[in-house]
Scaffold this motif. Structure first.
Motif, PDB file in Angstrom:
ATOM      1  N   MET A   8       0.836  -1.191   0.000  1.00 45.10           N
ATOM      2  CA  MET A   8       0.000   0.000   0.000  1.00 45.10           C
ATOM      3  C   MET A   8       0.871   1.241   0.000  1.00 45.10           C
ATOM      4  O   MET A   8       1.911   1.284   0.638  1.00 45.10           O
ATOM      5  N   ARG A   9       0.406   2.270  -0.691  1.00 45.28           N
ATOM      6  CA  ARG A   9       1.184   3.489  -0.787  1.00 45.28           C
ATOM      7  C   ARG A   9       1.012   4.333   0.452  1.00 45.28           C
ATOM      8  O   ARG A   9      -0.069   4.431   1.010  1.00 45.28           O
ATOM      9  N   PRO A  10       2.092   4.989   0.896  1.00 48.98           N
ATOM     10  CA  PRO A  10       1.981   5.831   2.085  1.00 48.98           C
ATOM     11  C   PRO A  10       1.139   7.062   1.818  1.00 48.98           C
ATOM     12  O   PRO A  10       1.147   7.609   0.729  1.00 48.98           O
ATOM     13  N   PHE A  11       0.444   7.494   2.847  1.00 45.91           N
ATOM     14  CA  PHE A  11      -0.387   8.679   2.722  1.00 45.91           C
ATOM     15  C   PHE A  11      -0.410   9.393   4.060  1.00 45.91           C
ATOM     16  O   PHE A  11      -0.579   8.786   5.095  1.00 45.91           O
ATOM     17  N   ALA A  12      -0.233  10.692   4.049  1.00 44.16           N
ATOM     18  CA  ALA A  12      -0.246  11.478   5.282  1.00 44.16           C
ATOM     19  C   ALA A  12      -1.436  12.416   5.279  1.00 44.16           C
ATOM     20  O   ALA A  12      -1.956  12.772   4.230  1.00 44.16           O
ATOM     21  N   ALA A 149     -10.695   8.527   5.179  1.00 41.77           N
ATOM     22  CA  ALA A 149     -11.191   8.596   3.809  1.00 41.77           C
ATOM     23  C   ALA A 149     -10.363   7.706   2.894  1.00 41.77           C
ATOM     24  O   ALA A 149     -10.898   6.920   2.099  1.00 41.77           O
ATOM     25  N   PHE A 150      -9.045   7.825   3.007  1.00 39.63           N
ATOM     26  CA  PHE A 150      -8.164   7.012   2.177  1.00 39.63           C
ATOM     27  C   PHE A 150      -8.413   5.524   2.430  1.00 39.63           C
ATOM     28  O   PHE A 150      -8.491   4.726   1.484  1.00 39.63           O
ATOM     29  N   ASP A 151      -8.550   5.150   3.684  1.00 37.74           N
ATOM     30  CA  ASP A 151      -8.804   3.745   4.018  1.00 37.74           C
ATOM     31  C   ASP A 151     -10.072   3.236   3.336  1.00 37.74           C
ATOM     32  O   ASP A 151     -10.107   2.104   2.836  1.00 37.74           O
ATOM     33  N   ASP A 152     -11.122   4.067   3.333  1.00 36.76           N
ATOM     34  CA  ASP A 152     -12.385   3.629   2.732  1.00 36.76           C
ATOM     35  C   ASP A 152     -12.274   3.509   1.218  1.00 36.76           C
ATOM     36  O   ASP A 152     -12.770   2.535   0.631  1.00 36.76           O
ATOM     37  N   PHE A 153     -11.646   4.468   0.558  1.00 37.29           N
ATOM     38  CA  PHE A 153     -11.480   4.356  -0.893  1.00 37.29           C
ATOM     39  C   PHE A 153     -10.605   3.151  -1.238  1.00 37.29           C
ATOM     40  O   PHE A 153     -10.870   2.426  -2.202  1.00 37.29           O
ATOM     41  N   GLN A 154      -9.571   2.955  -0.431  1.00 38.85           N
ATOM     42  CA  GLN A 154      -8.674   1.810  -0.638  1.00 38.85           C
ATOM     43  C   GLN A 154      -9.452   0.495  -0.505  1.00 38.85           C
ATOM     44  O   GLN A 154      -9.265  -0.429  -1.305  1.00 38.85           O
ATOM     45  N   ARG A 155     -10.319   0.426   0.480  1.00 35.37           N
ATOM     46  CA  ARG A 155     -11.096  -0.787   0.699  1.00 35.37           C
ATOM     47  C   ARG A 155     -12.020  -1.061  -0.490  1.00 35.37           C
ATOM     48  O   ARG A 155     -12.139  -2.199  -0.962  1.00 35.37           O
ATOM     49  N   ALA A 156     -12.687  -0.015  -0.987  1.00 33.65           N
ATOM     50  CA  ALA A 156     -13.569  -0.191  -2.141  1.00 33.65           C
ATOM     51  C   ALA A 156     -12.784  -0.684  -3.350  1.00 33.65           C
ATOM     52  O   ALA A 156     -13.253  -1.558  -4.098  1.00 33.65           O
ATOM     53  N   ILE A 157     -11.602  -0.147  -3.548  1.00 36.95           N
ATOM     54  CA  ILE A 157     -10.768  -0.549  -4.683  1.00 36.95           C
ATOM     55  C   ILE A 157     -10.293  -1.988  -4.510  1.00 36.95           C
ATOM     56  O   ILE A 157     -10.241  -2.769  -5.465  1.00 36.95           O
ATOM     57  N   GLN A 158      -9.970  -2.374  -3.278  1.00 35.32           N
ATOM     58  CA  GLN A 158      -9.578  -3.760  -3.009  1.00 35.32           C
ATOM     59  C   GLN A 158     -10.728  -4.731  -3.279  1.00 35.32           C
ATOM     60  O   GLN A 158     -10.501  -5.903  -3.584  1.00 35.32           O
ATOM     61  N   LEU A 159     -11.956  -4.218  -3.190  1.00 30.28           N
ATOM     62  CA  LEU A 159     -13.134  -5.030  -3.485  1.00 30.28           C
ATOM     63  C   LEU A 159     -13.423  -5.087  -4.990  1.00 30.28           C
ATOM     64  O   LEU A 159     -14.462  -5.608  -5.400  1.00 30.28           O
ATOM     65  N   ASP A 160     -12.491  -4.558  -5.792  1.00 32.10           N
ATOM     66  CA  ASP A 160     -12.620  -4.556  -7.257  1.00 32.10           C
ATOM     67  C   ASP A 160     -13.829  -3.750  -7.722  1.00 32.10           C
ATOM     68  O   ASP A 160     -14.546  -4.144  -8.657  1.00 32.10           O
ATOM     69  N   ALA A 166     -14.424   5.975  -6.516  1.00 31.56           N
ATOM     70  CA  ALA A 166     -13.378   5.497  -5.602  1.00 31.56           C
ATOM     71  C   ALA A 166     -12.010   5.956  -6.081  1.00 31.56           C
ATOM     72  O   ALA A 166     -11.186   6.447  -5.294  1.00 31.56           O
ATOM     73  N   TYR A 167     -11.757   5.796  -7.372  1.00 28.10           N
ATOM     74  CA  TYR A 167     -10.458   6.203  -7.927  1.00 28.10           C
ATOM     75  C   TYR A 167     -10.339   7.717  -8.012  1.00 28.10           C
ATOM     76  O   TYR A 167      -9.279   8.282  -7.702  1.00 28.10           O
ATOM     77  N   HIS A 168     -11.409   8.374  -8.414  1.00 31.92           N
ATOM     78  CA  HIS A 168     -11.369   9.833  -8.519  1.00 31.92           C
ATOM     79  C   HIS A 168     -11.077  10.471  -7.158  1.00 31.92           C
ATOM     80  O   HIS A 168     -10.215  11.348  -7.034  1.00 31.92           O
ATOM     81  N   ASN A 169     -11.795  10.033  -6.143  1.00 31.97           N
ATOM     82  CA  ASN A 169     -11.618  10.628  -4.819  1.00 31.97           C
ATOM     83  C   ASN A 169     -10.271  10.276  -4.199  1.00 31.97           C
ATOM     84  O   ASN A 169      -9.661  11.108  -3.525  1.00 31.97           O
ATOM     85  N   ARG A 170      -9.801   9.050  -4.425  1.00 31.68           N
ATOM     86  CA  ARG A 170      -8.456   8.726  -3.938  1.00 31.68           C
ATOM     87  C   ARG A 170      -7.423   9.562  -4.683  1.00 31.68           C
ATOM     88  O   ARG A 170      -6.427  10.017  -4.093  1.00 31.68           O
ATOM     89  N   GLY A 171      -7.672   9.792  -5.973  1.00 29.87           N
ATOM     90  CA  GLY A 171      -6.779  10.655  -6.733  1.00 29.87           C
ATOM     91  C   GLY A 171      -6.720  12.060  -6.168  1.00 29.87           C
ATOM     92  O   GLY A 171      -5.646  12.678  -6.112  1.00 29.87           O
ATOM     93  N   LEU A 172      -7.859  12.585  -5.717  1.00 36.56           N
ATOM     94  CA  LEU A 172      -7.874  13.916  -5.106  1.00 36.56           C
ATOM     95  C   LEU A 172      -7.022  13.944  -3.838  1.00 36.56           C
ATOM     96  O   LEU A 172      -6.336  14.939  -3.557  1.00 36.56           O
TER      97      LEU A 172
END
Length: 277
Positions: A8-12, A149-160, A166-172
């Motif tokens: 997983m990529r680091p995020f602060a 927020a990042f955790d939730d978007f990451q979880r949705a993406i892990q769920l395929d 999910a990608y747009h908001n994680r990108g933001l």
């Protein structure tokens, strides 16, 4: 400090985030209806009347109330939407889609606590429901709770998930942290899932611009305007490129168009002041 381990990529945490840019979403798996999957036209009076007739014939059908509640939500009739979702949940207390839909209405009404509670309940009922993670993640993002927020978007993406939000908001989130290469990947994925949506083009263009790729940035901003010329951000972004190129008249014209669409849009106000001065 890194919050994630493994691949997983680091995020602060960020001090400030970009504004919410919702995208039309694909319907997720499972029975029932996700409000984000309802086309705007389905909030018409004619469609709501048709759905009301269905409820009159099947007054004990929770899905009928959930569908009409979604249509009410699309029509901006939030209190009526809440009543229908309340009824759907009363008829079926395990109806996780109705909880997620009601959460979105609570968010529109500024009732963040109730929205989070409903998203939590939807996830408790179905831990694989991607729409609930995305909805809760966006709520967290808007409230500055960036790690969650990042955790939730990451979880949705892990769920395929195939939901571009999910990608747009994680990108933001990546963009707000200056992690523009990661942001570009996410915006590009969002575009592949929703090629007719303007918002991820605006997002990707800003990251291209931050990386010094003015040509691709300008192309993305122009595409965003072609897809939806009623979004002030697209015009202001286009103007920013003109400004960087020293084309002040073109920049001023685009900034003015942005302000015509949204007279309070700060970046356009500031930009017009710069090029006019």
């Amino acid at each position: 400090m890194q919050f994630f381990s493994g691949n997983m990529r680091p995020f602060a945490p960020a001090a400030a985030l970009f504004a919410c840019l919702a995208l039309a979403a694909c319907q997720t798996a499972g029975s029932g209806t996700d409000i984000t999957a309802i086309d705007t036209a389905q909030g018409s009076e004619e469609n709501i009347a048709s759905l009301t007739a269905v409820i009159e014939r099947n007054p004990r059908d929770p899905q009928a109330y959930n569908v009409r509640g979604s249509a009410f939500g699309r029509a901006g009739r939030y209190r009526e939407a809440l009543e229908d979702f309340d009824t759907a949940i009363r008829l079926n207390p395990s109806y996780f889609q109705a909880y997620a839909n009601r959460a979105l209405i609570h968010r529109y009404l500024g009732e963040s606590g109730k929205a989070v509670s409903d998203y939590n309940r939807a996830i408790q009922l179905n831990a694989s429901y991607d729409a609930a993670y995305i909805g809760r993640g966006n709520l967290y993002r808007l409230n500055g709770r960036t790690r969650e927020a990042f955790d939730d978007f990451q979880r949705a993406i892990q769920l395929d998930t195939t939901d571009p939000r999910a990608y747009h908001n994680r990108g933001l989130l990546y963009q707000a942290q200056g992690q523009h290469n990661f942001a570009l990947e996410d915006f590009s994925t969002a575009i592949s899932l929703a090629p007719d949506a303007a918002e991820p083009y605006n997002g990707r263009g800003l990251s291209y611009l931050a990386l010094g790729d003015e040509e691709n940035a300008f192309s993305d901003f122009n595409t965003a305007i072609k897809l939806d010329g009623d979004i002030a951000e697209g015009w202001a972004n286009q103007a920013l490129v003109y400004e960087r190129r020293g084309e002040k008249q073109k920049a001023a014209r685009s900034y003015r168009q942005a302000l015509k669409l949204d007279p309070e849009y700060g970046p356009a106000k500031a930009g017009l002041s710069r090029v006019s001065g």
